[in-house]
Design a protein around this motif. Sequence first.
Motif, PDB file in Angstrom:
ATOM      1  N   ASN A 123      -4.613  -9.956   6.881  1.00  0.00           N
ATOM      2  CA  ASN A 123      -4.803 -10.147   5.445  1.00  0.00           C
ATOM      3  C   ASN A 123      -3.499 -10.544   4.758  1.00  0.00           C
ATOM      4  O   ASN A 123      -3.494 -11.395   3.853  1.00  0.00           O
ATOM      5  CB  ASN A 123      -5.363  -8.869   4.815  1.00  0.00           C
ATOM      6  N   LEU A 124      -2.395  -9.932   5.184  1.00  0.00           N
ATOM      7  CA  LEU A 124      -1.088 -10.302   4.639  1.00  0.00           C
ATOM      8  C   LEU A 124      -0.759 -11.761   4.944  1.00  0.00           C
ATOM      9  O   LEU A 124      -0.290 -12.509   4.075  1.00  0.00           O
ATOM     10  CB  LEU A 124      -0.002  -9.397   5.231  1.00  0.00           C
ATOM     11  N   GLU A 125      -1.021 -12.151   6.162  1.00  0.00           N
ATOM     12  CA  GLU A 125      -0.731 -13.524   6.559  1.00  0.00           C
ATOM     13  C   GLU A 125      -1.583 -14.507   5.749  1.00  0.00           C
ATOM     14  O   GLU A 125      -1.076 -15.523   5.259  1.00  0.00           O
ATOM     15  CB  GLU A 125      -1.017 -13.714   8.056  1.00  0.00           C
TER      16      GLU A 125
ATOM     17  N   LYS B 277       4.727 -12.369  -6.257  1.00  0.00           N
ATOM     18  CA  LYS B 277       3.440 -12.917  -6.695  1.00  0.00           C
ATOM     19  C   LYS B 277       3.433 -14.435  -6.572  1.00  0.00           C
ATOM     20  O   LYS B 277       2.440 -15.025  -6.151  1.00  0.00           O
ATOM     21  CB  LYS B 277       3.164 -12.500  -8.139  1.00  0.00           C
ATOM     22  N   GLN B 278       4.536 -15.072  -6.923  1.00  0.00           N
ATOM     23  CA  GLN B 278       4.633 -16.532  -6.827  1.00  0.00           C
ATOM     24  C   GLN B 278       4.510 -16.999  -5.378  1.00  0.00           C
ATOM     25  O   GLN B 278       3.925 -18.050  -5.097  1.00  0.00           O
ATOM     26  CB  GLN B 278       5.959 -17.006  -7.411  1.00  0.00           C
ATOM     27  N   LEU B 279       5.056 -16.205  -4.457  1.00  0.00           N
ATOM     28  CA  LEU B 279       5.090 -16.596  -3.043  1.00  0.00           C
ATOM     29  C   LEU B 279       3.886 -16.087  -2.247  1.00  0.00           C
ATOM     30  O   LEU B 279       3.698 -16.468  -1.092  1.00  0.00           O
ATOM     31  CB  LEU B 279       6.374 -16.061  -2.394  1.00  0.00           C
ATOM     32  N   GLY B 280       3.088 -15.207  -2.858  1.00  0.00           N
ATOM     33  CA  GLY B 280       1.989 -14.594  -2.121  1.00  0.00           C
ATOM     34  C   GLY B 280       2.469 -13.541  -1.139  1.00  0.00           C
ATOM     35  O   GLY B 280       1.786 -13.246  -0.154  1.00  0.00           O
TER      36      GLY B 280
ATOM     37  N   LEU C 120      -5.875  -6.634   0.575  1.00  0.00           N
ATOM     38  CA  LEU C 120      -5.123  -6.584   1.824  1.00  0.00           C
ATOM     39  C   LEU C 120      -5.633  -5.502   2.767  1.00  0.00           C
ATOM     40  O   LEU C 120      -5.271  -5.476   3.942  1.00  0.00           O
ATOM     41  CB  LEU C 120      -3.636  -6.368   1.548  1.00  0.00           C
ATOM     42  N   LEU C 121      -6.476  -4.606   2.257  1.00  0.00           N
ATOM     43  CA  LEU C 121      -7.055  -3.560   3.100  1.00  0.00           C
ATOM     44  C   LEU C 121      -8.534  -3.824   3.379  1.00  0.00           C
ATOM     45  O   LEU C 121      -9.248  -2.940   3.880  1.00  0.00           O
ATOM     46  CB  LEU C 121      -6.867  -2.177   2.466  1.00  0.00           C
ATOM     47  N   LYS C 122      -8.971  -5.035   3.069  1.00  0.00           N
ATOM     48  CA  LYS C 122     -10.356  -5.397   3.362  1.00  0.00           C
ATOM     49  C   LYS C 122     -10.597  -5.296   4.866  1.00  0.00           C
ATOM     50  O   LYS C 122      -9.826  -5.820   5.675  1.00  0.00           O
ATOM     51  CB  LYS C 122     -10.632  -6.825   2.889  1.00  0.00           C
TER      52      LYS C 122
END
Length: 255
Positions: A246-248, A177-180, A131-133
């Motif tokens: 990245n979160l999206e 985790k299941q929902l991303g 997520l910090l890429k």
Amino acid sequence: MTLRIHALLHNHINILASVEHWIQRNHHQLTTTQFAEALTGNNRLPHIDSFDWLIVMGGPMGVYDGDKFAWLSTEKQFITEAINAGKTVIGMCLGAQLLAECLGAKVGKIDIKEIGWTQLILTNQGADHPLLKGVPKQFITFHWHGDGFEIPEGATALATSEHWPNQGFIYQTDKHKQLGNWLMGWQCHFEVTSASLQTMIEKGKGISEQDIKHYPQSVQSPAHILENTAQFAANNNAYFDTILDNLESSSKDVK
């Protein structure tokens, strides 16, 4: 995918700023609750099923100020409900402290104040986190706090600073985790723009000469802060845009 984003605001100074620009550019839906106003009419907390992301912004109060701000207990209950529902929750400064407390971490006054532009250093885990890429290992960001959080148990520490070690964390429950989806808190203010920071300086609690003298390495004068805003704010906004992108994408990959 259009995200339904709800934001919790604690005054008219710590605004979404660049985050709202990102929401608009990406054609997501935004609703807000303003705790500085009566929770009536359209200014109410929404039903938990009516939003995908919850963003909790900053403010001058502390998580322990329930005697001064009765709505804090209501807000904490709502954040906890969002956590339990597997929502993505993003906390900025006070918002990160509230999120940390709702996750069981200790939050309170610390032995230093950070006010101004200062170096943020990603931890190895932070630098390697997907997520910090696209975010550099070290950069200058804005701080305004005298409270701090411990890293919640099971969370990943994302960053440290020159003056205070706990600057960011990220966490997932099994449901997340299941929902991303993710729970993410940042002590710094990625969101500030030249205009919003000018408002914070002019209308906020103020930066005292005593603090500048007592914490010469970590508290900067208003003049110094504003002189450096144009140099650093745009980069900060771009870095946080990258994190939000990245979160999206993380959520899209699962759904």
